[in-house]
Structures are given as structure tokens and as C-alpha cells.
Design a protein around this motif. Structure first.
Motif, mmCIF file in Angstrom:
data_model
loop_
_atom_site.group_PDB
_atom_site.id
_atom_site.type_symbol
_atom_site.label_atom_id
_atom_site.label_comp_id
_atom_site.label_asym_id
_atom_site.label_seq_id
_atom_site.Cartn_x
_atom_site.Cartn_y
_atom_site.Cartn_z
ATOM 1 N N UNK A 11 17.227 -54.875 -44.178
ATOM 2 C CA UNK A 11 17.626 -56.254 -44.387
ATOM 3 C C UNK A 11 16.623 -56.826 -45.363
ATOM 4 N N UNK A 12 17.108 -57.456 -46.436
ATOM 5 C CA UNK A 12 16.228 -57.919 -47.502
ATOM 6 C C UNK A 12 16.590 -59.320 -47.945
ATOM 7 N N UNK A 13 15.554 -60.109 -48.210
ATOM 8 C CA UNK A 13 15.697 -61.446 -48.772
ATOM 9 C C UNK A 13 14.996 -61.427 -50.126
ATOM 10 N N UNK A 14 15.656 -61.960 -51.142
ATOM 11 C CA UNK A 14 15.127 -61.952 -52.503
ATOM 12 C C UNK A 14 14.792 -63.377 -52.932
ATOM 13 N N UNK A 15 13.570 -63.547 -53.414
ATOM 14 C CA UNK A 15 13.078 -64.839 -53.892
ATOM 15 C C UNK A 15 12.751 -64.735 -55.373
ATOM 16 N N UNK A 16 12.491 -65.885 -55.986
ATOM 17 C CA UNK A 16 12.069 -65.906 -57.379
ATOM 18 C C UNK A 16 10.670 -66.512 -57.440
ATOM 19 N N UNK A 17 9.739 -65.805 -58.083
ATOM 20 C CA UNK A 17 8.383 -66.341 -58.212
ATOM 21 C C UNK A 17 8.325 -67.322 -59.380
ATOM 22 N N UNK A 18 7.186 -67.993 -59.594
ATOM 23 C CA UNK A 18 7.120 -69.013 -60.650
ATOM 24 C C UNK A 18 7.402 -68.496 -62.057
ATOM 25 N N UNK A 19 7.263 -67.203 -62.311
ATOM 26 C CA UNK A 19 7.583 -66.656 -63.626
ATOM 27 C C UNK A 19 9.001 -66.111 -63.698
ATOM 28 N N UNK A 20 9.792 -66.315 -62.649
ATOM 29 C CA UNK A 20 11.179 -65.869 -62.668
ATOM 30 C C UNK A 20 11.372 -64.424 -62.264
ATOM 31 N N UNK A 21 10.329 -63.774 -61.740
ATOM 32 C CA UNK A 21 10.458 -62.398 -61.256
ATOM 33 C C UNK A 21 11.097 -62.405 -59.881
ATOM 34 N N UNK A 22 11.893 -61.420 -59.595
ATOM 35 C CA UNK A 22 12.527 -61.286 -58.292
ATOM 36 C C UNK A 22 11.569 -60.572 -57.346
ATOM 37 N N UNK A 23 11.331 -61.204 -56.191
ATOM 38 C CA UNK A 23 10.441 -60.654 -55.180
ATOM 39 C C UNK A 23 11.251 -60.419 -53.909
ATOM 40 N N UNK A 24 11.307 -59.174 -53.486
ATOM 41 C CA UNK A 24 12.062 -58.795 -52.288
ATOM 42 C C UNK A 24 11.111 -58.687 -51.103
ATOM 43 N N UNK A 25 11.505 -59.277 -49.980
ATOM 44 C CA UNK A 25 10.820 -59.044 -48.712
ATOM 45 C C UNK A 25 11.865 -58.427 -47.795
ATOM 46 N N UNK A 26 11.496 -57.359 -47.089
ATOM 47 C CA UNK A 26 12.503 -56.633 -46.318
ATOM 48 C C UNK A 26 11.928 -56.059 -45.042
#
Length: 193
Positions: free
Chosen positions: A110-125
Motif C-alpha cells: 500500500x503506497x501513498x505518493x506525495x510531492x516535495x517542494x521541488x516537485x519530486x514524487x515521494x512514495x511512502x509505503x
């Protein structure tokens, strides 16, 4: 959100989002090399490791409005040990006004994807099988995964409600796969490109 190219803003975002702490920060990693420009670096970790991530601020970079069409790192991921940790992080970030772009149960995780301040996708799972061998075999051999690697979109708030009612991680995973936690508005994974 436009790229910041600001190590301090990035450091604060990763501290808030992933609980990362600064191991070491330097205004110039090249200080011993007077012929090189100053390169600001911050080393971060969320455990005892010397670092899990390094943020580098290079001089004279310009934001690239067309970065999505260039070869680059699309995203990177951090794995939690327990579903409680993933859902707890979601709740904490939601209180800060930080919401995921995409949430999915892909079968293996199960994964949630966020966007960091530079627009990179950061997945936490979190691994749904709770061990890497089983989830690896699922990814290698499952026709279900082969047919839909992105998985089933999920609403974290619905998952939290089920968890608070006593559902186990595995039960939540099975219910997610049955579509019980579908978001009211389906996600558009293209937002991560």
C-alpha cells in the motif's frame, strides 16, 4: 509547486513529512577545494544510518518547466514496517495540510505518493505481505499484478476508519482490493509525471 532549489526548505519538508533528522549540513562540501564552487549539502536519516538521503544545492541552477519530458529520477520511496506507521504519517501530514497525490494498494504494498517542494514524487509505503520474499514473489508471479501494477486506488481516511474498527492490516488490504476504500474522485496518476 515551483521548484525551490533551496536546501533549507527541502530539509524542513523531509523533516516534517518523513521524520528525517539532519545528520550533517555544510554550506560548502567543496570547501577543501578552492577551485570548485560552493556546493551546499545536507545529509538526512530517519534511523541510525549515517544518511538515507542527501540534499544537494548546486549553484546557478534554473528551474526547468519541461522537466517532465526529460530523463530524471521520477520518484523515490520509503518503506514503513507497519500499516499503523503509514496511516499515522498520513494523518500527521493531513493536519499540516500536506495531502498525497495518489494512494494505491498494488497488491504487494500500500503506497501513498506525495510531492516535495521541488516537485519530486515521494512514495511512502508498507509491504502488505509483511515480508520481502513473499511480496517479491507476488510481483514476479502474480497475474493480478501483471494486469494492474498500479493497483487499486484507495482513500486513506476510509482505511483509517476500518483500522479503528479493528480491521487488521491483511483485512484492510483484502477490502482495498475489493474496492471498498475507493476514493470519491479517482486519482490521476499523471500528476506524478
Amino acid at each position: 509547486m515551483p521548484p525551490t532549489r533551496n536546501t533549507d526548505a527541502m530539509r524542513e519538508w523531509y523533516r516534517q513529512v518523513l521524520g528525517m533528522s539532519v545528520v550533517h549540513a555544510t554550506p560548502s562540501a567543496t570547501a577543501g577545494h578552492p577551485d570548485l564552487p560552493a556546493i551546499k549539502i545536507t545529509w538526512l536519516s530517519n534511523d541510525e544510518a549515517n544518511h538515507r538521503m542527501a540534499l544537494v544545492e548546486l549553484p546557478h541552477l534554473e528551474p526547468d518547466e519541461n522537466r517532465a519530458s526529460h530523463p530524471r529520477v521520477q520518484h523515490f520511496a520509503f518503506e514503513y514496517q507497519q500499516l499503523d506507521d503509514l496511516l499515522g504519517t498520513y494523518q500527521r501530514l493531513k493536519r499540516l495540510g500536506i495531502l498525497p497525490l495518489l494512494c494505491t494498494d498494488s497488491g504487494a504494498q500500500t503506497a501513498f505518493y506525495y510531492e516535495d517542494p521541488d516537485g519530486n514524487s515521494v512514495e511512502v509505503n508498507v509491504d502488505n505481505f509483511e515480508n520481502p520474499w513473499t511480496s517479491g514473489e507476488y510481483v514476479k508471479n502474480s497475474p493480478e499484478f501483471a494486469n494492474n501494477p498500479l493497483g487499486i486506488f484507495v482513500d486513506p481516511d476510509k482505511m483509517i476508519a476500518a483500522h479503528e474498527e479493528g480491521a487488521t492490516h491483511w483485512e484492510i488490504h483484502l477490502r482495498a482490493r475489493d474496492g471498498e476504500f475507493a476514493p470519491a474522485i479517482p486519482y490521476d496518476p499523471r500528476v506524478m509525471i
